[in-house]
Motif scaffolding. Structure first.
Motif, PDB file in Angstrom:
ATOM      1  N   UNK A  44       5.910   2.515   3.328  1.00  0.00           N
ATOM      2  CA  UNK A  44       5.095   3.703   3.609  1.00  0.00           C
ATOM      3  C   UNK A  44       3.726   3.601   2.949  1.00  0.00           C
ATOM      4  N   UNK A  45       3.677   3.069   1.737  1.00  0.00           N
ATOM      5  CA  UNK A  45       2.390   2.892   1.064  1.00  0.00           C
ATOM      6  C   UNK A  45       1.510   1.914   1.845  1.00  0.00           C
ATOM      7  N   UNK A  46       2.107   0.810   2.267  1.00  0.00           N
ATOM      8  CA  UNK A  46       1.365  -0.186   3.031  1.00  0.00           C
ATOM      9  C   UNK A  46       0.924   0.380   4.385  1.00  0.00           C
ATOM     10  N   UNK A  47       1.813   1.137   5.015  1.00  0.00           N
ATOM     11  CA  UNK A  47       1.491   1.745   6.304  1.00  0.00           C
ATOM     12  C   UNK A  47       0.307   2.702   6.172  1.00  0.00           C
ATOM     13  N   UNK A  48       0.316   3.542   5.124  1.00  0.00           N
ATOM     14  CA  UNK A  48      -0.768   4.499   4.946  1.00  0.00           C
ATOM     15  C   UNK A  48      -2.108   3.787   4.820  1.00  0.00           C
ATOM     16  N   UNK A  49      -2.112   2.673   4.115  1.00  0.00           N
ATOM     17  CA  UNK A  49      -3.345   1.894   3.984  1.00  0.00           C
ATOM     18  C   UNK A  49      -3.811   1.386   5.339  1.00  0.00           C
ATOM     19  N   UNK A  50      -2.887   0.894   6.143  1.00  0.00           N
ATOM     20  CA  UNK A  50      -3.242   0.389   7.473  1.00  0.00           C
ATOM     21  C   UNK A  50      -3.787   1.500   8.360  1.00  0.00           C
ATOM     22  N   UNK A  51      -3.155   2.657   8.299  1.00  0.00           N
ATOM     23  CA  UNK A  51      -3.611   3.764   9.133  1.00  0.00           C
ATOM     24  C   UNK A  51      -5.007   4.218   8.723  1.00  0.00           C
ATOM     25  N   UNK A  71       1.122  12.615   9.053  1.00  0.00           N
ATOM     26  CA  UNK A  71       0.645  11.694  10.085  1.00  0.00           C
ATOM     27  C   UNK A  71       0.027  12.462  11.258  1.00  0.00           C
ATOM     28  N   UNK A  72       0.641  13.603  11.576  1.00  0.00           N
ATOM     29  CA  UNK A  72       0.114  14.430  12.671  1.00  0.00           C
ATOM     30  C   UNK A  72      -1.246  14.995  12.283  1.00  0.00           C
ATOM     31  N   UNK A  73      -1.331  15.563  11.075  1.00  0.00           N
ATOM     32  CA  UNK A  73      -2.595  16.149  10.618  1.00  0.00           C
ATOM     33  C   UNK A  73      -3.687  15.097  10.516  1.00  0.00           C
ATOM     34  N   UNK A  74      -3.302  13.870  10.164  1.00  0.00           N
ATOM     35  CA  UNK A  74      -4.280  12.795  10.057  1.00  0.00           C
ATOM     36  C   UNK A  74      -4.702  12.218  11.393  1.00  0.00           C
ATOM     37  N   UNK A 277      13.378   7.448  13.311  1.00  0.00           N
ATOM     38  CA  UNK A 277      12.668   7.629  14.579  1.00  0.00           C
ATOM     39  C   UNK A 277      11.460   6.716  14.663  1.00  0.00           C
ATOM     40  N   UNK A 278      10.973   6.537  15.879  1.00  0.00           N
ATOM     41  CA  UNK A 278       9.788   5.711  16.112  1.00  0.00           C
ATOM     42  C   UNK A 278       8.689   6.537  16.762  1.00  0.00           C
ATOM     43  N   UNK A 279       7.474   6.247  16.338  1.00  0.00           N
ATOM     44  CA  UNK A 279       6.289   6.953  16.818  1.00  0.00           C
ATOM     45  C   UNK A 279       5.543   6.123  17.855  1.00  0.00           C
ATOM     46  N   UNK A 280       4.521   6.744  18.447  1.00  0.00           N
ATOM     47  CA  UNK A 280       3.475   6.016  19.164  1.00  0.00           C
ATOM     48  C   UNK A 280       2.176   6.281  18.416  1.00  0.00           C
ATOM     49  N   UNK A 281       1.626   5.233  17.815  1.00  0.00           N
ATOM     50  CA  UNK A 281       0.410   5.402  17.029  1.00  0.00           C
ATOM     51  C   UNK A 281      -0.769   5.772  17.919  1.00  0.00           C
ATOM     52  N   UNK A 282      -1.736   6.449  17.326  1.00  0.00           N
ATOM     53  CA  UNK A 282      -2.958   6.800  18.046  1.00  0.00           C
ATOM     54  C   UNK A 282      -3.897   5.596  18.102  1.00  0.00           C
ATOM     55  N   UNK A 283      -4.736   5.574  19.139  1.00  0.00           N
ATOM     56  CA  UNK A 283      -5.815   4.577  19.260  1.00  0.00           C
ATOM     57  C   UNK A 283      -5.305   3.139  19.273  1.00  0.00           C
ATOM     58  N   UNK A 284      -4.217   2.900  20.007  1.00  0.00           N
ATOM     59  CA  UNK A 284      -3.700   1.535  20.149  1.00  0.00           C
ATOM     60  C   UNK A 284      -4.130   0.967  21.494  1.00  0.00           C
TER      61      UNK A 284
END
Length: 386
Positions: A44-51, A71-74, A277-284
């Motif tokens: 999660x820490x690594x993911x936040x950096x990537x996002x 993640x939604x608010x961001x 669960x799995x998401x669909x990231x924004x701006x892919x």
């Protein structure tokens, strides 16, 4: 695809799910981008950096529910409620689950690959029987449970095993649920239950009492070691989510004979849920590829294949129950019939920031240096709503 499923049964289950994906979508190249780390913390820490650096994976693993709020608010994830209609998921997921997954404005931001039940208690029936206690381990109330814990302590047996702080928060949530009932428990998270009320005071006093019957070395253990105490007969009870069934399976113990799995005291008729669960990231670049992954994750074949290995149960209701173990069939029946509430400790009920504050308050109350009384603990928990 980004997860923390990099070892053990989770990795085996993921590999099987990827095989299904590659069969269903042979034209799409799959890249597994898993990161190791206990409970997903490092991932999660690594993911936040990537996002934050605008380098998102196409899809990432998350616990469904309030854990998604940040993640939604961001603006890091997309609304996938349209895929629920496209894939027919609104017809095959329980209505209570759809409600738990939906935001206030009716949007859904993830697709569950599985369902786990948090409010489970594991018991060693031989230890209970040897000490004159009903080996069924079924308790309608926490008061009745406490009475038997006292008998076990008087007999020199560790009554209830628990591990480090997060497992204590897990225990806290089941005590809140078992004392308050599902409606008032859910009200703690949506603001309709007053944290300063007498009923919450009673729940926290129950929690304090239960913690007094636990093993002294708890801060040095994680859930597998705490569960192992029940397997070895060194403790009578352990309250943990149903991923614990894998430990009993590995020990070749038989449900109903060598161990008992029942709802935590006072929580029968309620399914305290969490979902990977799995998401669909924004701006892919290729949302169609992520849509294909989410289609596999939610499909009958994908859910059956993955959950038969993981030990959890499918979110779908249109599956053949005979393909699953006795415990899983019990869980499927409960998920189908019982009231569904959201897990505190596992991301469904509150955002990460609030869970962190509750965890800190719990550690201050019962940790190695814990010195607070119930009133101080209750005030600290009430403050997390601000």
């Amino acid at each position: 695809m980004y997860t923390w499923w990099a070892a053990g049964v989770e990795k085996t289950g993921l590999d099987a799910l990827v095989t299904v994906f590659e069969e269903q979508h042979p034209d799409i190249e799959f890249k597994n981008d898993s990161v190791t780390g206990g409970g997903g913390s490092a991932a999660k820490d690594n993911l936040q950096s990537r996002l934050e650096n605008q380098n998102p994976p196409d899809t990432f693993l998350v616990h469904a529910g309030a854990e998604l709020d940040d993640y939604i608010k961001g603006g890091y994830v997309q609304d996938v409620s349209g895929l629920y209609k496209k894939f027919g998921l609104t017809d095959v997921f329980p209505k209570d689950l759809i409600r738990q997954l939906s935001t206030d404005d009716g949007k859904i931001y993830s697709v569950p690959s599985n369902i786990h039940r948090a409010n489970m208690m594991w018991a060693n029936p031989k230890v209970l029987q040897d000490n004159g206690i009903d080996p069924s381990a079924e308790y309608d109330s926490i008061d009745a449970f406490i009475a038997d814990l006292d008998k076990l302590e008087q007999a020199g047996v560790t009554p209830l095993s628990v591990g480090t702080t997060w497992t204590q928060v897990h225990l806290l949530e089941t005590v809140l649920l078992g004392t308050l009932g599902p409606d008032a428990y859910s009200g703690l998270w949506d603001g309709t239950t007053d944290w300063t009320s007498l009923e919450v005071t009673t729940a926290l006093q129950n929690f304090k009492t239960l913690m007094s019957y636990t093993n002294a070395d708890r801060s040095n253990l994680d859930w597998p070691e705490a569960t192992q105490m029940v397997i070895d007969g060194d403790a009578a009870f352990n309250i943990m989510g149903d991923w614990a069934v894998s430990a009993f399976d590995e020990a070749e113990m038989k449900l109903g004979t060598d161990y008992v799995a029942v709802p935590a005291p006072g929580t029968a008729g309620t399914f305290d849920f969490l979902a990977d669960s799995f998401t669909m990231s924004a701006n892919i670049l290729d949302p169609e590829n992520t849509e294909a992954w989410l289609e596999t994750v939610s499909s009958v074949e994908g859910q059956v294949t993955f959950n038969k290995i993981k030990g959890s149960i499918p979110a779908r209701t249109d599956i053949d129950r005979d393909e699953f173990t006795e415990y899983q069939r019990m869980a499927i029946k409960s998920f189908d019939e019982d009231t569904i509430v959201s897990s505190l400790a596992h991301g469904a009920a509150v955002p990460v920031s609030r869970l962190n504050a509750i965890t800190e308050a719990t550690n201050d109350f019962v940790g190695d240096n814990g010195h607070q009384d119930v009133a101080t603990f209750q005030a600290a928990l009430a403050a997390t709503t601000n």
